[in-house]
Scaffold this motif. Structure first.
Motif, mmCIF file in Angstrom:
data_model
loop_
_atom_site.group_PDB
_atom_site.id
_atom_site.type_symbol
_atom_site.label_atom_id
_atom_site.label_comp_id
_atom_site.label_asym_id
_atom_site.label_seq_id
_atom_site.Cartn_x
_atom_site.Cartn_y
_atom_site.Cartn_z
ATOM 1 N N GLU A 137 0.828 -1.206 0.000
ATOM 2 C CA GLU A 137 0.000 0.000 0.000
ATOM 3 C C GLU A 137 0.866 1.261 0.000
ATOM 4 N N ARG A 138 1.940 1.247 0.789
ATOM 5 C CA ARG A 138 2.829 2.416 0.801
ATOM 6 C C ARG A 138 3.459 2.639 -0.575
ATOM 7 N N HIS A 139 3.822 1.550 -1.228
ATOM 8 C CA HIS A 139 4.422 1.680 -2.555
ATOM 9 C C HIS A 139 3.410 2.240 -3.552
ATOM 10 N N ILE A 140 2.193 1.763 -3.472
ATOM 11 C CA ILE A 140 1.138 2.265 -4.359
ATOM 12 C C ILE A 140 0.927 3.766 -4.144
ATOM 13 N N GLN A 141 0.919 4.185 -2.903
ATOM 14 C CA GLN A 141 0.716 5.600 -2.621
ATOM 15 C C GLN A 141 1.837 6.462 -3.179
ATOM 16 N N SER A 142 3.036 5.893 -3.301
ATOM 17 C CA SER A 142 4.158 6.671 -3.842
ATOM 18 C C SER A 142 3.940 7.044 -5.297
ATOM 19 N N TYR A 143 3.093 6.300 -6.015
ATOM 20 C CA TYR A 143 2.824 6.606 -7.418
ATOM 21 C C TYR A 143 2.067 7.916 -7.595
ATOM 22 N N HIS A 144 1.439 8.381 -6.525
ATOM 23 C CA HIS A 144 0.633 9.600 -6.653
ATOM 24 C C HIS A 144 1.494 10.835 -6.885
ATOM 25 N N SER A 145 2.807 10.701 -6.711
ATOM 26 C CA SER A 145 3.686 11.819 -7.067
ATOM 27 C C SER A 145 3.693 12.039 -8.580
ATOM 28 N N TRP A 146 3.218 11.038 -9.335
ATOM 29 C CA TRP A 146 3.140 11.146 -10.797
ATOM 30 C C TRP A 146 1.793 11.681 -11.271
ATOM 31 N N THR A 147 0.805 11.666 -10.394
ATOM 32 C CA THR A 147 -0.535 12.096 -10.808
ATOM 33 C C THR A 147 -0.696 13.587 -10.561
ATOM 34 N N GLY A 148 -1.577 14.186 -11.340
ATOM 35 C CA GLY A 148 -1.787 15.635 -11.247
ATOM 36 C C GLY A 148 -1.495 16.263 -12.589
ATOM 37 N N ASP A 149 -0.312 16.831 -12.723
ATOM 38 C CA ASP A 149 0.045 17.502 -13.978
ATOM 39 C C ASP A 149 0.289 16.514 -15.111
ATOM 40 N N ARG A 150 0.981 15.397 -14.810
ATOM 41 C CA ARG A 150 1.353 14.470 -15.875
ATOM 42 C C ARG A 150 0.251 13.467 -16.203
ATOM 43 N N PHE A 151 -0.409 12.946 -15.179
ATOM 44 C CA PHE A 151 -1.472 11.968 -15.375
ATOM 45 C C PHE A 151 -2.616 12.295 -14.428
ATOM 46 N N ASP B 57 -4.835 10.476 -12.948
ATOM 47 C CA ASP B 57 -5.058 9.561 -11.838
ATOM 48 C C ASP B 57 -4.180 8.332 -12.024
ATOM 49 N N LEU B 58 -4.179 7.466 -11.012
ATOM 50 C CA LEU B 58 -3.320 6.292 -11.019
ATOM 51 C C LEU B 58 -3.678 5.279 -12.113
ATOM 52 N N PRO B 59 -4.961 4.953 -12.337
ATOM 53 C CA PRO B 59 -5.267 4.013 -13.419
ATOM 54 C C PRO B 59 -4.789 4.493 -14.786
ATOM 55 N N THR B 60 -4.878 5.795 -15.037
ATOM 56 C CA THR B 60 -4.393 6.335 -16.312
ATOM 57 C C THR B 60 -2.887 6.162 -16.424
ATOM 58 N N LEU B 61 -2.171 6.481 -15.347
ATOM 59 C CA LEU B 61 -0.728 6.292 -15.327
ATOM 60 C C LEU B 61 -0.367 4.839 -15.608
ATOM 61 N N ALA B 62 -0.998 3.917 -14.888
ATOM 62 C CA ALA B 62 -0.668 2.500 -15.015
ATOM 63 C C ALA B 62 -0.973 1.964 -16.406
ATOM 64 N N THR B 63 -2.107 2.345 -16.965
ATOM 65 C CA THR B 63 -2.510 1.825 -18.268
ATOM 66 C C THR B 63 -1.673 2.418 -19.387
ATOM 67 N N ARG B 64 -1.411 3.712 -19.322
ATOM 68 C CA ARG B 64 -0.597 4.334 -20.373
ATOM 69 C C ARG B 64 0.842 3.835 -20.331
ATOM 70 N N PHE B 65 1.312 3.478 -19.154
ATOM 71 C CA PHE B 65 2.651 2.895 -19.066
ATOM 72 C C PHE B 65 2.712 1.616 -19.892
ATOM 73 N N ALA B 66 1.738 0.722 -19.706
ATOM 74 C CA ALA B 66 1.726 -0.536 -20.457
ATOM 75 C C ALA B 66 1.546 -0.299 -21.951
ATOM 76 N N LEU B 67 0.728 0.674 -22.301
ATOM 77 C CA LEU B 67 0.469 0.973 -23.709
ATOM 78 C C LEU B 67 1.650 1.648 -24.393
ATOM 79 N N SER B 68 2.630 2.086 -23.625
ATOM 80 C CA SER B 68 3.780 2.789 -24.186
ATOM 81 C C SER B 68 4.782 1.858 -24.858
ATOM 82 N N PHE B 69 4.642 0.569 -24.645
ATOM 83 C CA PHE B 69 5.557 -0.394 -25.238
ATOM 84 C C PHE B 69 5.032 -0.803 -26.617
ATOM 85 N N GLU B 70 5.820 -0.521 -27.659
ATOM 86 C CA GLU B 70 5.355 -0.792 -29.017
ATOM 87 C C GLU B 70 5.150 -2.272 -29.272
#
Length: 293
Positions: free
Chosen positions: A206-220, A222-235
């Motif tokens: 849970e603590r590790h998951i919460q650390s991902y929120h430093s990426w949400t806001g300006d760049r993404f 929410d967390l599901p968008t971050l996680a899904t776009r990460f996977a979709l970034s691989f050609e």
């Protein structure tokens, strides 16, 4: 069938009518790849009703029933009729005379090394009853073996921000002409707002998951968008599977898969966001332990 955190039974699930309407809406909005399995409860039957008359506009993937009984692999003499019977059931439930993808379900090493299983799947493809063969894997050993065997057209494997072990095989799969479909991109919902107030055994997770929120806001957003776009970034990745049981989740999926993902430098940075002990990330075990209630 019940799946995901917070889905305990039918009371938490869509009715058949609601499910069909949501499938129609997804297809009408441009989603054309649908994944199911013989063992996913009523899923095949519902998809069959939903897509009858729309079959040529979608890509259907389903999985064969499990080859094990009491933990042991069925004897070779029983495998062919078993596979053919499972396929026939799927065709009847899905109301179609062919499958775009027919997969091994939980393809462990013994299953992947079995000559009879591989031969039957190959013959079904030659007869054009199935267009492509596939294997659903869990461990990196299974994924490596499935790709290296040259027998399977696509591999469905787990991959997400926290557990990127299978990413080591992306390039090999691409060079071998093997398609990759990613599941567990949200870790059964943990990489969303549901990844809070977890069982004490999962405190570090849970603590590790919460650390991902430093990426949400300006760049993404929410967390599901971050996680899904990460996977979709691989050609090398052909598709990412996401579960939807609400129109709002469909809208979110469509907004996320907008063709604009991570550039190379950002993705490289995101690759460093893995959980330090990936062996611990065993969701089936967590389920058995009652940690995902």
């Amino acid at each position: 069938m019940p799946y995901g955190i917070g889905v305990a039974g039918k009371e938490d699930m869509l009715s058949e009518k609601e499910a069909i309407l949501l499938l129609h809406e997804a297809q009408d909005r441009g989603i054309n790849f649908f994944d199911t399995a013989r063992l996913y409860g009523e899923s095949e039957a519902i998809m069959g009703k939903a897509f009858e008359g729309r079959r040529n506009d979608i890509v259907l993937a389903t999985k064969c029933s499990h080859f094990r009984k009491d933990g042991k692999l069925l004897p070779d003499r029983e495998l062919r009729p078993f596979i053919e019977h499972s396929l026939q059931q799927s065709l009847e439930m899905l109301r179609t005379d062919y499958l775009d993808v027919f997969m091994l379900h939980q393809a462990d090493v013994e299953i992947l090394q079995n000559e009879t299983i591989a031969e039957v799947f190959s013959e079904l493809k030659e007869k054009d009853i199935i267009r492509a063969t596939g294997a659903s894997t869990y461990t990196t050993n299974e994924t490596s073996l499935a790709i290296g065997s040259g027998r399977w057209d696509m591999i469905q494997l787990p991959f997400n921000l926290m557990d990127q072990r299978h990413g080591a095989f992306f390039q090999e799969a691409s060079e071998s002409g093997v398609g990759l479909v990613i599941r567990s991109v949200l870790m059964k919902g943990l990489l969303s707002d549901r990844g809070k107030n977890l069982h004490p055994a999962l405190a570090d997770v849970e603590r590790h998951i919460q650390s991902y929120h430093s990426w949400t806001g300006d760049r993404f957003p929410d967390l599901p968008t971050l996680a899904t776009r990460f996977a979709l970034s691989f050609e090398e990745v052909s598709s990412v599977l996401v579960g939807i049981d609400k129109t709002a989740y469909l809208e979110k999926a469509l907004a996320t898969a907008n063709g604009s993902y991570m550039h190379a430098a950002m993705r490289k940075e995101a690759e460093n966001l893995v959980y330090p002990d990936p062996e611990f990330l065993n969701l089936p075990h967590w389920d058995r332990m009652g940690w995902l209630k």
